[in-house]
Motif scaffolding. Sequence first.
Motif, PDB file in Angstrom:
ATOM      1  N   PHE A 143       0.871  -1.174   0.000  1.00  0.00           N
ATOM      2  CA  PHE A 143       0.000   0.000   0.000  1.00  0.00           C
ATOM      3  C   PHE A 143       0.906   1.220   0.000  1.00  0.00           C
ATOM      4  O   PHE A 143       1.585   1.503   0.985  1.00  0.00           O
ATOM      5  CB  PHE A 143      -0.911  -0.005   1.230  1.00  0.00           C
ATOM      6  CG  PHE A 143      -1.665  -1.298   1.400  1.00  0.00           C
ATOM      7  CD1 PHE A 143      -2.434  -1.809   0.360  1.00  0.00           C
ATOM      8  CD2 PHE A 143      -1.605  -2.010   2.588  1.00  0.00           C
ATOM      9  CE1 PHE A 143      -3.133  -3.004   0.509  1.00  0.00           C
ATOM     10  CE2 PHE A 143      -2.295  -3.205   2.752  1.00  0.00           C
ATOM     11  CZ  PHE A 143      -3.061  -3.710   1.701  1.00  0.00           C
TER      12      PHE A 143
ATOM     13  N   ARG B 199       1.651  10.261   1.108  1.00  0.00           N
ATOM     14  CA  ARG B 199       1.368  10.784   2.449  1.00  0.00           C
ATOM     15  C   ARG B 199       1.353   9.623   3.448  1.00  0.00           C
ATOM     16  O   ARG B 199       2.204   8.783   3.412  1.00  0.00           O
ATOM     17  CB  ARG B 199       0.039  11.571   2.470  1.00  0.00           C
ATOM     18  CG  ARG B 199      -0.054  12.648   1.405  1.00  0.00           C
ATOM     19  CD  ARG B 199       1.100  13.635   1.420  1.00  0.00           C
ATOM     20  NE  ARG B 199       1.196  14.374   2.673  1.00  0.00           N
ATOM     21  CZ  ARG B 199       2.237  15.108   3.033  1.00  0.00           C
ATOM     22  NH1 ARG B 199       3.289  15.204   2.239  1.00  0.00           N
ATOM     23  NH2 ARG B 199       2.251  15.748   4.178  1.00  0.00           N
ATOM     24  N   THR B 200       0.330   9.584   4.325  1.00  0.00           N
ATOM     25  CA  THR B 200       0.352   8.625   5.430  1.00  0.00           C
ATOM     26  C   THR B 200       0.072   7.185   5.013  1.00  0.00           C
ATOM     27  O   THR B 200       0.405   6.253   5.739  1.00  0.00           O
ATOM     28  CB  THR B 200      -0.718   8.984   6.478  1.00  0.00           C
ATOM     29  OG1 THR B 200      -2.011   8.845   5.882  1.00  0.00           O
ATOM     30  CG2 THR B 200      -0.537  10.388   6.985  1.00  0.00           C
TER      31      THR B 200
ATOM     32  N   THR C 257       2.635  -1.571   4.284  1.00  0.00           N
ATOM     33  CA  THR C 257       2.304  -0.172   4.003  1.00  0.00           C
ATOM     34  C   THR C 257       3.584   0.644   3.863  1.00  0.00           C
ATOM     35  O   THR C 257       4.478   0.544   4.695  1.00  0.00           O
ATOM     36  CB  THR C 257       1.434   0.420   5.128  1.00  0.00           C
ATOM     37  OG1 THR C 257       0.258  -0.366   5.253  1.00  0.00           O
ATOM     38  CG2 THR C 257       1.055   1.861   4.830  1.00  0.00           C
ATOM     39  N   VAL C 258       3.663   1.415   2.806  1.00  0.00           N
ATOM     40  CA  VAL C 258       4.856   2.232   2.562  1.00  0.00           C
ATOM     41  C   VAL C 258       4.422   3.690   2.382  1.00  0.00           C
ATOM     42  O   VAL C 258       4.034   4.094   1.290  1.00  0.00           O
ATOM     43  CB  VAL C 258       5.611   1.749   1.305  1.00  0.00           C
ATOM     44  CG1 VAL C 258       7.005   2.381   1.270  1.00  0.00           C
ATOM     45  CG2 VAL C 258       5.709   0.235   1.261  1.00  0.00           C
ATOM     46  N   PRO C 259       4.474   4.471   3.457  1.00  0.00           N
ATOM     47  CA  PRO C 259       4.030   5.865   3.365  1.00  0.00           C
ATOM     48  C   PRO C 259       5.150   6.794   2.926  1.00  0.00           C
ATOM     49  O   PRO C 259       6.308   6.382   2.848  1.00  0.00           O
ATOM     50  CB  PRO C 259       3.616   6.187   4.800  1.00  0.00           C
ATOM     51  CG  PRO C 259       4.525   5.356   5.634  1.00  0.00           C
ATOM     52  CD  PRO C 259       4.855   4.113   4.835  1.00  0.00           C
ATOM     53  N   PHE C 260       4.785   8.033   2.637  1.00  0.00           N
ATOM     54  CA  PHE C 260       5.739   9.119   2.381  1.00  0.00           C
ATOM     55  C   PHE C 260       6.712   8.825   1.238  1.00  0.00           C
ATOM     56  O   PHE C 260       7.901   9.137   1.324  1.00  0.00           O
ATOM     57  CB  PHE C 260       6.499   9.478   3.672  1.00  0.00           C
ATOM     58  CG  PHE C 260       5.572   9.809   4.810  1.00  0.00           C
ATOM     59  CD1 PHE C 260       4.741  10.927   4.728  1.00  0.00           C
ATOM     60  CD2 PHE C 260       5.476   8.990   5.929  1.00  0.00           C
ATOM     61  CE1 PHE C 260       3.851  11.230   5.757  1.00  0.00           C
ATOM     62  CE2 PHE C 260       4.597   9.296   6.965  1.00  0.00           C
ATOM     63  CZ  PHE C 260       3.791  10.416   6.879  1.00  0.00           C
TER      64      PHE C 260
ATOM     65  N   GLU D  98      -0.297  12.072  10.271  1.00  0.00           N
ATOM     66  CA  GLU D  98       1.070  12.069   9.747  1.00  0.00           C
ATOM     67  C   GLU D  98       2.075  11.772  10.842  1.00  0.00           C
ATOM     68  O   GLU D  98       3.021  11.010  10.635  1.00  0.00           O
ATOM     69  CB  GLU D  98       1.386  13.412   9.080  1.00  0.00           C
ATOM     70  CG  GLU D  98       0.703  13.585   7.744  1.00  0.00           C
ATOM     71  CD  GLU D  98       1.022  14.923   7.116  1.00  0.00           C
ATOM     72  OE1 GLU D  98       1.450  14.942   5.951  1.00  0.00           O
ATOM     73  OE2 GLU D  98       0.842  15.966   7.785  1.00  0.00           O
TER      74      GLU D  98
ATOM     75  N   SER E 180       1.684   7.956  11.785  1.00  0.00           N
ATOM     76  CA  SER E 180       2.176   6.982  10.802  1.00  0.00           C
ATOM     77  C   SER E 180       3.674   7.134  10.580  1.00  0.00           C
ATOM     78  O   SER E 180       4.372   6.148  10.343  1.00  0.00           O
ATOM     79  CB  SER E 180       1.381   7.059   9.488  1.00  0.00           C
ATOM     80  OG  SER E 180       1.558   8.299   8.880  1.00  0.00           O
TER      81      SER E 180
ATOM     82  N   HIS F 233       6.331   3.952  11.386  1.00  0.00           N
ATOM     83  CA  HIS F 233       7.268   3.396  10.423  1.00  0.00           C
ATOM     84  C   HIS F 233       8.714   3.692  10.799  1.00  0.00           C
ATOM     85  O   HIS F 233       9.585   2.851  10.672  1.00  0.00           O
ATOM     86  CB  HIS F 233       6.935   3.898   9.016  1.00  0.00           C
ATOM     87  CG  HIS F 233       5.667   3.308   8.486  1.00  0.00           C
ATOM     88  ND1 HIS F 233       4.430   3.889   8.694  1.00  0.00           N
ATOM     89  CD2 HIS F 233       5.435   2.156   7.813  1.00  0.00           C
ATOM     90  CE1 HIS F 233       3.499   3.124   8.150  1.00  0.00           C
ATOM     91  NE2 HIS F 233       4.073   2.072   7.603  1.00  0.00           N
TER      92      HIS F 233
END
Lengths: 276, 276
Positions: free
Chosen positions: A9, A13-14, A38-41, B260, B263, B267
């Motif tokens: 995912f 962003r978040t 999950t891979v944010p940013f 933000e 999350s 991570h």
Amino acid sequence: MIARRTAFFVSDRTGITVEALGHSLLTQFEKVAFAEITVPFIDTIEKTTQLARQINEAGERDGARPIVFSTLVRDELAAALRASTNAMVINCFETFIAPLEAELGTKSSHRVGGTHSVEDVVSYTRRIEAVNYSLMHDDGSSTRDFKDADIILVGVSRSGKTPTCLYLALQYGVRAANYPLIPEDFTRGVELPDSLKGFRNRLYGLTISPQRLHRIRTERKPDSHYASLDNCAYEIREAEILMRQAGIRFLDATAKSIEELASTILHDANLTRHVF
Amino acid sequence: MIARRTAFFVSDRTGITVEALGHSLLTQFEKVAFAEITVPFIDTIEKTTQLARQINEAGERDGARPIVFSTLVRDELAAALRASTNAMVINCFETFIAPLEAELGTKSSHRVGGTHSVEDVVSYTRRIEAVNYSLMHDDGSSTRDFKDADIILVGVSRSGKTPTCLYLALQYGVRAANYPLIPEDFTRGVELPDSLKGFRNRLYGLTISPQRLHRIRTERKPDSHYASLDNCAYEIREAEILMRQAGIRFLDATAKSIEELASTILHDANLTRHVF
């Protein structure tokens, strides 16, 4: 045999929205065991390239190409991800933005991060203030400022009031107080506890099945009178009688998640949300 | 001239996912003023028909057809919504489920409500327990059980620790404590407060800009030394020196939403999420 797949995912962003959507789509496939990451940013070409490597490695390990759900907004990142991975890439942003542009007759701004990104001070303050309000009015700890409450949840101990109040505050900016119904409240006949009188139209009840309450309370105080099935059944029965007689709407929390309780109450009690 | 449109976020469950996705797509269109309406728990033909009426009325009022984002899973409800409305209907479920079925070589179950629906008792308990833990370890109120913390947030008063901890607990089931850095912590030179020693690897810092902190504190205690720009600048400077010397990673909360912050910390600190 259960097939194995890795799902990613990906968001600039978040990732909170894309993981919720992707996860809910994947739960439709009961015959596949998904490893979900999950891979944010992801907001630079470097991060995109590194992620592409991770995706390709997962595919080689699984012997099947990964599923990538993405909400990357910037064209060059979305294109780089697609070009450098051997994966099924579902970009929710790309998929819907073109039809929306056609429908609305206007171009999109391609600006990153509408939801879950920085808020203005007013909206931030409102949310924090709602959280502080809920903390100060948790478990009947203060009943003085009930007049400032948007909603006051009532119910027996451990029926789910506290997390629901906090969720209402965090997600919607709603000032949610809560007041526990305890055995001594049931001896007054059908009368509401004094501190709740005058707020009848802001009261909302939670109930729960005796078995579920018994299990939840047992985790907390094993082998206590408080947690016993008999006592749970007694408290719930009395609380429901009280709520019914007082004309308080209530909801059965037994088979509901915190999100379901909060969003049901928001809509059912017609509360104004202060945060998007 | 700003065009006006009504947007509906329709779900058979809470609507939290579809409203986040739909809202973030709509923020891409700055030249349109959207009225956004979330309609959760659409799970019968009757509710669908009533909603269709509401959608069509909005379209007539606006003089432009509404945009409907939907995650309806049941075919007959999705079809009824599409057939009886004069609207642009974007069904995120329908759009992606067929390509996923093709990719995975298996049919989907079309079962309603994976995400945000009832959880098993273990996962529910974990979440509630994380919330209770965060409440009990808010603002340094108890430092006894820091050994059970997954993470301990530090930072000056009003830097965003409490809502971030609660969000970590509610969204991810993470046990998040927090400990405020107060002026007397800055007089010990670079030493960590006693109660934090021994937990260095679980500490994570929040900082904030003096101007923003000044505004937030002023909402709470106007014209106080506590809220003055000078004092805010002093506390932040000292807190950053302390965190830097102690090797505590920290994050600037000034331009970040609660989601933000949570999350990023999840991570960055490599925390295990216990809830999906």
